[in-house]
Write an enzyme that holds these catalytic residues in place. Structure first.
Site, PDB file in Angstrom:
ATOM      1  N   GLU A  18      26.482  36.931  23.300  1.00 37.92           N
ATOM      2  CA  GLU A  18      26.635  36.675  21.870  1.00 37.92           C
ATOM      3  C   GLU A  18      27.681  37.588  21.234  1.00 37.92           C
ATOM      4  O   GLU A  18      28.431  37.166  20.344  1.00 37.92           O
ATOM      5  CB  GLU A  18      25.294  36.867  21.152  1.00 37.92           C
ATOM      6  N   ILE A 442      51.635  38.537  38.745  1.00 38.72           N
ATOM      7  CA  ILE A 442      50.570  39.009  39.623  1.00 38.72           C
ATOM      8  C   ILE A 442      49.766  37.861  40.217  1.00 38.72           C
ATOM      9  O   ILE A 442      49.163  38.007  41.272  1.00 38.72           O
ATOM     10  CB  ILE A 442      49.649  39.989  38.870  1.00 38.72           C
ATOM     11  N   SER A 444      47.647  34.915  38.359  1.00 39.54           N
ATOM     12  CA  SER A 444      47.012  33.925  37.484  1.00 39.54           C
ATOM     13  C   SER A 444      47.826  33.701  36.219  1.00 39.54           C
ATOM     14  O   SER A 444      48.530  34.594  35.742  1.00 39.54           O
ATOM     15  CB  SER A 444      45.600  34.376  37.116  1.00 39.54           C
ATOM     16  N   ARG A 526      35.645  41.374  27.547  1.00 33.84           N
ATOM     17  CA  ARG A 526      35.855  40.839  28.896  1.00 33.84           C
ATOM     18  C   ARG A 526      34.589  41.052  29.722  1.00 33.84           C
ATOM     19  O   ARG A 526      34.123  42.182  29.882  1.00 33.84           O
ATOM     20  CB  ARG A 526      37.046  41.533  29.545  1.00 33.84           C
ATOM     21  N   ASP A 610      45.109  40.821  47.075  1.00 31.16           N
ATOM     22  CA  ASP A 610      44.780  41.743  45.983  1.00 31.16           C
ATOM     23  C   ASP A 610      43.687  42.720  46.391  1.00 31.16           C
ATOM     24  O   ASP A 610      42.622  42.307  46.848  1.00 31.16           O
ATOM     25  CB  ASP A 610      44.299  40.968  44.753  1.00 31.16           C
ATOM     26  N   GLU A 616      38.448  52.027  42.909  1.00 31.58           N
ATOM     27  CA  GLU A 616      37.261  52.059  42.054  1.00 31.58           C
ATOM     28  C   GLU A 616      36.071  52.772  42.680  1.00 31.58           C
ATOM     29  O   GLU A 616      35.343  53.496  42.010  1.00 31.58           O
ATOM     30  CB  GLU A 616      36.881  50.626  41.712  1.00 31.58           C
ATOM     31  N   HIS A 653      47.962  44.170  45.153  1.00 25.84           N
ATOM     32  CA  HIS A 653      47.957  44.563  43.738  1.00 25.84           C
ATOM     33  C   HIS A 653      46.741  45.423  43.462  1.00 25.84           C
ATOM     34  O   HIS A 653      45.669  45.196  44.014  1.00 25.84           O
ATOM     35  CB  HIS A 653      47.925  43.327  42.836  1.00 25.84           C
ATOM     36  N   HIS A 706      46.638  43.396  28.810  1.00 22.61           N
ATOM     37  CA  HIS A 706      45.337  43.454  28.141  1.00 22.61           C
ATOM     38  C   HIS A 706      45.481  43.540  26.623  1.00 22.61           C
ATOM     39  O   HIS A 706      44.489  43.613  25.907  1.00 22.61           O
ATOM     40  CB  HIS A 706      44.532  44.643  28.661  1.00 22.61           C
TER      41      HIS A 706
END
Length: 767
Positions: A18, A442, A444, A526, A610, A616, A653, A706
């Protein structure tokens, strides 16, 4: 003795996203700011009541945010760079959104704050930025307003803030980038936190939670003294009557636990998932201050599998051998897991009973605390404990012996590509005939409402697979023609057939499960919906070959095949807990290797694999980097591409990450070209590339996808110039920061046109 229950935080986006929908409607002009505020209020109220009904004693407040909790903290401390103040917005939300997304309009043209990964999660935070105009002081009333909002409902909450140590360690200087933390800054920041504590005491708050996850990282010179200075100055504010919970997560604080103990915090939160052994040893060795309650983080806030109650009870009991003051808690905020398993009944009860999302984790925290009240006989007779243990008795899935045999047969040669990179680069330049500073994207392109609608129609059975495929072919025709029109050198097919770069591959691999609504916030509005790795992984059939081949047939220019790498699929899925991450990654690597070889056979000369999420999951402590991660993650990538021909160019990437400290390991992936997401980091990765004599050709992103801003040609030329100043011109590629899926066509094509124009201008200057 009653054992208190606590969670560090709760998902803010809502059961049905929401918050995302309300904010994006506002950005598009289809809703008012009051609509956004009301949605936020409704979500907070709903979540507080849900947590109270679940039996959570210390319910968090101020864990809600319209965008990001670090950004909220920066605003609270008045760390708002001058460029955003000059925009002159009448309300704080607009200023906050400008800091998060940048702004381009009648009030000015400003870039967004840098964005980085939140420790080892897939959540992104905005980096607070100090400039010459910064005056640290208490600004705004958000934490107090939300505390009072809950109190008006009869719900006592525990306000949550990012702690001062973590805030300063994650902040930067606008000019020098590395923030100089002098005594004046320490005092100013500590004084604001002290004022916050006193205000909460006046409002009647019993607890305030200060999150200090940065304490789990390696300590460098000055770190311990910084922590001491901050808390020595702010903790006397407890005298006003409020208790302070120092909350840590994502690892252990063994190397600073003794110092933490000396401060006699009212509560200390310990991660007993990722920091279990070291934290337990520290507590057993140093003991616990008499006034301190240990918050035992035994419920995993970062994975979706059911808690093993017997193991959690044993951990809590181990702490109780040292102190009677123990609370049962989540190991970190539940922000990082989906909302609830309710609505996922399509998975079936035999599967679903193994999962716990945020709502179910509330129940786990409460149930573990209740079980701790029982004596040994009562525990043995507990049906809840028996039902939980049944989930862990025996094997959940049957092993795929073919997959296991392939892994067992791997040899050292399977991880090495021949010939060496220098010779491959020569062969590839001859085969591809690309100019200096080749331009590409890159992967998309924007997924419009029409694209999403057609995918939904296929899913509902309203159109046939043939009709859908024809629609995708038209999208590919259009995007290939537009790329040729603006002059890109290496093209992509746009990925219109893909809902998500990980889920799409998972849907074509054996061993995966998928949810309908298990969304998790990645940054701002996002959200991502990670698939679940349920069993052994193998490729069911070719995945991308048909679409890549079709796209290549529409152009004479090189068309990149687009794949997601094994480490990223693992890191952006919910991984298994019954086998190691290394084993799962090898399975994924073999599946993607099969796809790479099929693409090559189909005539695709450039293949991008990719690894957006490689950095991370790098362990937070440097001593663990190689042994626990890089020693298997890097070879897994090499396994994917080691068998291709020398003339086939392998790209990869990487997304928002700190690359500088592992730049040599990235080079060791042995890709031919790598694109970095770098523009929000001021291209600091260029220094690392230069200093490490980086051999891989590279494309540091020249503009930030972004943000809705459209960079000018001159701005992009400046970015390219920064790359050329630090890199061999023969190894520089020109590309955006990341994929363009979430942007609009009105932003994408002007930005790419400017990028190509800038590259051609720089190329002409080189001639």
């Amino acid at each position: 003795m009653t054992i208190p229950t606590s969670i560090s935080g709760f998902p803010r986006i809502g059961r049905d996203r929401e918050l995302k929908k309300a904010i994006e409607a506002y950005w598009k002009g289809n809703a008012t700011l009051d609509d956004v505020r009301e949605t936020g209020r409704e979500l907070r109220v709903r979540h507080w009541r849900l947590e109270k009904d679940a039996g959570i004693d210390l319910i968090p407040s101020n864990d809600f945010s319209l965008y990001d909790q670090m950004l909220d903290t920066a605003v609270l401390l008045n760390v708002i760079p001058a460029r955003y103040r000059r925009l002159g917005f009448d309300n704080p939300e607009e200023t906050l959104f400008a800091m998060a997304r940048g702004y381009q309009g009648e009030r000015g043209d400003v870039t967004a704050l840098p964005m980085k990964k939140w420790f080892t999660t897939n959540y992104h935070y905005l980096v607070p930025e100090f400039d010459s105009s910064t005056e640290v002081r208490l600004n705004g009333t958000k934490p107090f307003d939300e505390y009072l909002e809950a109190k008006s409902l009869g719900i006592e909450t525990k306000p949550v803030l990012i702690g001062p140590y973590t805030f300063l360690k994650l902040s930067r200087d606008a000019e020098a980038q590395e923030l100089t933390i002098d005594e004046g800054l320490v005092d100013a920041v500590a004084d604001v936190y002290a004022e916050v504590l006193r205000r909460f005491a006046k409002l009647g708050a019993q607890w305030v939670q200060l999150d200090e996850p940065y304490l789990v990282l390696d300590k460098h010179e000055g770190d311990v003294s910084l922590f001491k200075s901050l808390y020595s100055r702010l903790l006397p504010a407890r005298d006003s009557g409020v208790r302070v919970l120092l909350n840590t997560y994502f690892g252990n604080i063994a190397d600073i636990y003794e110092t933490v103990k000396l401060f006699e915090f009212d509560g200390v939160g310990l991660d007993l998932i990722e920091g279990r052994d070291e934290n337990l040893k520290a507590v057993e060795h140093h003991g616990v201050a008499a006034r301190t309650t240990l918050f035992a983080g035994v419920v995993n806030g970062r994975n979706i599998w059911r808690n093993n109650y017997a193991e959690s009870i044993a951990l809590v009991e181990a702490l109780q051998q040292v102190t009677a003051n123990v609370a049962v808690a989540s190991a970190c905020s539940l922000l990082h897991v989906p909302f609830s398993t309710k609505g996922e009944e399509q998975l079936g009860d035999k599967v679903l009973r193994h999962f716990a999302f945020a709502v179910e984790k509330l129940e786990e925290v409460r149930e573990i605390a209740d079980l701790m009240q029982l004596d040994d006989d009562a525990k043995r007779q507990s049906t809840a404990l028996a039902a939980n243990q049944a989930l862990f008795d025996g094997s959940r899935v049957v092993a795929d012996e073919v997959v296991r045999a392939r892994i067992a047969a791997l040899a050292d040669a399977d991880y090495v590509r021949r010939p060496e990179r220098g010779e491959r680069q020569r062969l590839q330049r001859e085969a591809l005939g690309l100019p200096l500073l080749p331009t590409t994207t890159i992967g998309s392109f924007p997924q419009t409402k029409q694209v999403r609608a057609e995918r939904a129609r296929l899913r509902k059975g309203e159109i046939s697979q043939g009709q859908y495929d024809e629609f995708i072919r038209r999208q590919i025709d259009d995007v290939v023609a537009k790329q040729e029109q603006i002059g890109l050198d290496v093209l992509v097919h746009g990925e219109f057939e893909r809902n998500d770069m990980v889920e799409y591959f998972g849907q074509n691999l054996n061993g995966f499960l998928f949810t309908k609504n298990a969304w998790v916030q990645s940054y701002g509005t996002r959200c991502v919906k990670p698939p679940i790795i349920w069993g052994d992984v193998s490729r069911a059939q070719p995945i991308t070959v048909a679409w890549s081949s079709y796209a290549q047939s529409r152009t004479a220019k090189p068309m990149k095949g687009m794949l997601t790498g094994p480490v990223t699929i693992l890191n952006w899925s919910w991984p298994r807990e019954d086998i190691t991450h290394e084993e799962q990654t090898k399975q994924l690597a073999l599946a993607i290797r099969d796809e790479v070889l099929d693409l090559e056979k189909a005539g695709i000369r450039i293949i991008q694999i990719d690894e957006a999420a490689l950095r991370e999951k790098l362990p937070l402590r440097e001593s663990d980097w190689h042994r626990e991660y890089l020693d298997w993650a890097i070879p897994a990538f090499r396994l994917v591409h080691s068998a291709v021909q020398p003339s086939t160019q392998i790209h990869t990437h990487m997304c928002y990450s700190e690359f500088n400290d592992i730049i040599s390991d990235i080079d060791a992936m042995d890709a031919d070209v790598i694109s970095f997401e770098a523009s929000r980091g001021d291209l600091v990765v260029l220094d690392a590339i230069h200093d490490a004599h980086f051999e891989t050709e590279a494309g540091p992103g020249v503009y930030d996808i972004h943000s809705p801003r459209i960079p000018s040609v001159e701005e992009t030329e400046e970015r390219i110039g920064e790359s050329l100043a630090k890199m061999d011109v023969n190894k520089v590629w020109i590309n955006p920061d990341c994929g363009l899926k979430t942007r609009g066509n009105d932003e994408t094509w002007p930005s790419l046109t400017h990028m190509v124009q800038a590259a051609k201008a720089m190329r002409a200057n080189l001639d």
